[in-house]
Design a protein around this motif. Structure first.
Motif, mmCIF file in Angstrom:
data_model
loop_
_atom_site.group_PDB
_atom_site.id
_atom_site.type_symbol
_atom_site.label_atom_id
_atom_site.label_comp_id
_atom_site.label_asym_id
_atom_site.label_seq_id
_atom_site.Cartn_x
_atom_site.Cartn_y
_atom_site.Cartn_z
ATOM 1 N N ALA A 147 0.829 -1.205 0.000
ATOM 2 C CA ALA A 147 0.000 0.000 0.000
ATOM 3 C C ALA A 147 0.862 1.253 0.000
ATOM 4 O O ALA A 147 0.539 2.251 -0.660
ATOM 5 N N MET A 148 1.969 1.233 0.735
ATOM 6 C CA MET A 148 2.898 2.358 0.725
ATOM 7 C C MET A 148 3.436 2.600 -0.681
ATOM 8 O O MET A 148 3.510 3.746 -1.149
ATOM 9 N N LEU A 149 3.794 1.520 -1.363
ATOM 10 C CA LEU A 149 4.331 1.640 -2.718
ATOM 11 C C LEU A 149 3.283 2.219 -3.669
ATOM 12 O O LEU A 149 3.578 3.130 -4.464
ATOM 13 N N CYS A 150 2.052 1.734 -3.587
ATOM 14 C CA CYS A 150 0.981 2.226 -4.458
ATOM 15 C C CYS A 150 0.676 3.700 -4.172
ATOM 16 O O CYS A 150 0.538 4.511 -5.095
ATOM 17 N N GLY A 151 0.561 4.037 -2.880
ATOM 18 C CA GLY A 151 0.252 5.419 -2.514
ATOM 19 C C GLY A 151 1.349 6.385 -2.906
ATOM 20 O O GLY A 151 1.076 7.482 -3.399
ATOM 21 N N GLY A 152 2.606 5.977 -2.696
ATOM 22 C CA GLY A 152 3.720 6.831 -3.081
ATOM 23 C C GLY A 152 3.786 7.035 -4.584
ATOM 24 O O GLY A 152 4.022 8.151 -5.076
ATOM 25 N N ALA A 153 3.549 5.962 -5.343
ATOM 26 C CA ALA A 153 3.572 6.070 -6.804
ATOM 27 C C ALA A 153 2.451 6.973 -7.307
ATOM 28 O O ALA A 153 2.661 7.828 -8.174
ATOM 29 N N GLY A 154 1.259 6.802 -6.737
ATOM 30 C CA GLY A 154 0.128 7.630 -7.155
ATOM 31 C C GLY A 154 0.347 9.098 -6.856
ATOM 32 O O GLY A 154 0.053 9.967 -7.685
ATOM 33 N N PHE A 155 0.888 9.393 -5.671
ATOM 34 C CA PHE A 155 1.116 10.790 -5.296
ATOM 35 C C PHE A 155 2.227 11.409 -6.137
ATOM 36 O O PHE A 155 2.147 12.586 -6.515
ATOM 37 N N TRP A 156 3.264 10.643 -6.429
ATOM 38 C CA TRP A 156 4.331 11.152 -7.280
ATOM 39 C C TRP A 156 3.797 11.491 -8.673
ATOM 40 O O TRP A 156 4.135 12.530 -9.241
ATOM 41 N N PHE A 157 2.944 10.620 -9.205
ATOM 42 C CA PHE A 157 2.402 10.856 -10.534
ATOM 43 C C PHE A 157 1.447 12.044 -10.567
ATOM 44 O O PHE A 157 1.397 12.757 -11.567
ATOM 45 N N VAL A 158 0.682 12.261 -9.491
ATOM 46 C CA VAL A 158 -0.223 13.411 -9.510
ATOM 47 C C VAL A 158 0.569 14.716 -9.504
ATOM 48 O O VAL A 158 0.186 15.696 -10.158
ATOM 49 N N ILE A 159 1.699 14.744 -8.792
ATOM 50 C CA ILE A 159 2.567 15.926 -8.825
ATOM 51 C C ILE A 159 3.162 16.109 -10.217
ATOM 52 O O ILE A 159 3.200 17.224 -10.763
ATOM 53 N N TYR A 160 3.601 15.008 -10.812
ATOM 54 C CA TYR A 160 4.213 15.070 -12.144
ATOM 55 C C TYR A 160 3.194 15.510 -13.194
ATOM 56 O O TYR A 160 3.473 16.371 -14.032
ATOM 57 N N PHE A 161 2.001 14.931 -13.141
ATOM 58 C CA PHE A 161 0.985 15.259 -14.140
ATOM 59 C C PHE A 161 0.488 16.689 -13.991
ATOM 60 O O PHE A 161 0.115 17.333 -14.974
ATOM 61 N N HIS A 162 0.466 17.199 -12.747
ATOM 62 C CA HIS A 162 0.055 18.599 -12.543
ATOM 63 C C HIS A 162 1.034 19.550 -13.230
ATOM 64 O O HIS A 162 0.631 20.600 -13.750
ATOM 65 N N LYS A 163 2.316 19.198 -13.218
ATOM 66 C CA LYS A 163 3.312 20.027 -13.887
ATOM 67 C C LYS A 163 3.249 19.858 -15.397
ATOM 68 O O LYS A 163 3.485 20.805 -16.151
ATOM 69 N N LEU A 164 2.929 18.646 -15.841
ATOM 70 C CA LEU A 164 2.929 18.348 -17.271
ATOM 71 C C LEU A 164 1.656 18.828 -17.959
ATOM 72 O O LEU A 164 1.694 19.382 -19.068
ATOM 73 N N ILE A 165 0.515 18.630 -17.283
ATOM 74 C CA ILE A 165 -0.788 18.964 -17.877
ATOM 75 C C ILE A 165 -1.535 19.878 -16.909
ATOM 76 O O ILE A 165 -1.906 19.443 -15.826
ATOM 77 N N PRO A 166 -1.748 21.144 -17.277
ATOM 78 C CA PRO A 166 -2.416 22.075 -16.361
ATOM 79 C C PRO A 166 -3.931 21.889 -16.307
ATOM 80 O O PRO A 166 -4.692 22.849 -16.374
#
Length: 258
Positions: A147-166
């Motif tokens: 669960a830690m791995l899934c949550g960390g991956a999801g949160f990292w991607f939401v930060i990345y996608f916010h920068k990539l796609i406004p």
């Protein structure tokens, strides 16, 4: 920096800047209006008027030199430390300890400060929170690390996608896809055991909890426009997260895996 004279225009600037910082960093509408009117009263304008929405602030000072200003709010995040600092500055103004020029200088320092938590610290915190949410919702300790791995991956991607796609909701949708896909892959490899509990725990850091709280508080305070708009934003964010997870579950169940 040159000193700013305490004119009506400059006092309006100070009040607007304080409201802008609070609204951009997670403060509710009633707090923004209360802070601005208290600051204006401390500067000698007891009849100040404000109208605040999640995307803009309209502020007016009544007096010999009337001043009306409008400011647009484009970006909103969560940094309650800045809200606390602005409240402290407001209290100092009410006590007569700061002039408009001094308050403006301090508020600009708060606005430009970038001393929040680093991206990696936030990702680790989201990962640990995901594991804790898993246990809180009745999951097994053997799924804590997955669960830690899934949550960390999801949160990292939401930060990345916010920068990539406004586009706010698209980023949450893609992050939910990543979270669900990671949980399903861990289940296939035998590292995860309870898919539903892993997904529930992992998406919790993405849930707009502060937005929902502020929406309810604004509605209870009579700020119907702000409350409804924040509630709609929270609903769309939650819908995007749910849609992303639903797509992954539909795919894997169609494959006979989940």
């Amino acid at each position: 920096m040159n000193a700013i004279p305490d004119t009506t225009y400059d006092i309006a600037q100070v009040c607007l800047l304080a409201g802008k910082i609070i609204l951009e960093n997670g403060g509710e509408t009633s707090r923004v209006e209360d802070t601005m009117t208290r600051m204006a009263a401390a500067f000698g304008f007891p009849d100040a008027h404000s109208y605040v929405t999640p995307t803009g602030i309209l502020f007016s000072l009544d007096g010999p030199e009337q001043a009306t200003r409008l400011i647009r709010i484009a970006d909103r995040s969560t940094d309650l430390r800045k809200v606390t600092v602005v409240n402290a500055i407001s209290r100092r103004i009410s006590l007569g300890e700061l002039t408009a020029a001094e308050a403006y200088r301090l508020l600009k320092e708060v606005e430009t400060a970038n001393d929040g938590y680093t991206t990696w610290f936030r990702i680790v915190a989201a990962a640990v929170a995901s594991g804790c949410f898993l246990i809180m919702f009745g999951g097994s300790w053997r799924d804590f690390l997955p669960a830690m791995l899934c949550g960390g991956a999801g949160f990292w991607f939401v930060i990345y996608f916010h920068k990539l796609i406004p586009i706010k909701f698209f980023a949450e949708f893609l992050a939910a896809l990543v979270t669900g896909a990671t949980a399903s892959l861990l289940l296939q490899t035998g590292l995860g055991h309870d898919l539903e509990k892993m997904i529930i725990g992992s998406v919790m850091p993405l849930v707009p909890g502060l937005l929902i709280t502020n929406a309810v508080r604004d509605l209870m305070s009579g700020h119907l426009v702000s409350g409804i708009s924040k509630g709609a934003e929270a609903f769309l964010t939650a819908f995007a997260i749910g849609a992303g997870i639903a797509c992954i579950l539909s795919f894997y169940k169609g494959e006979g895996i989940a």
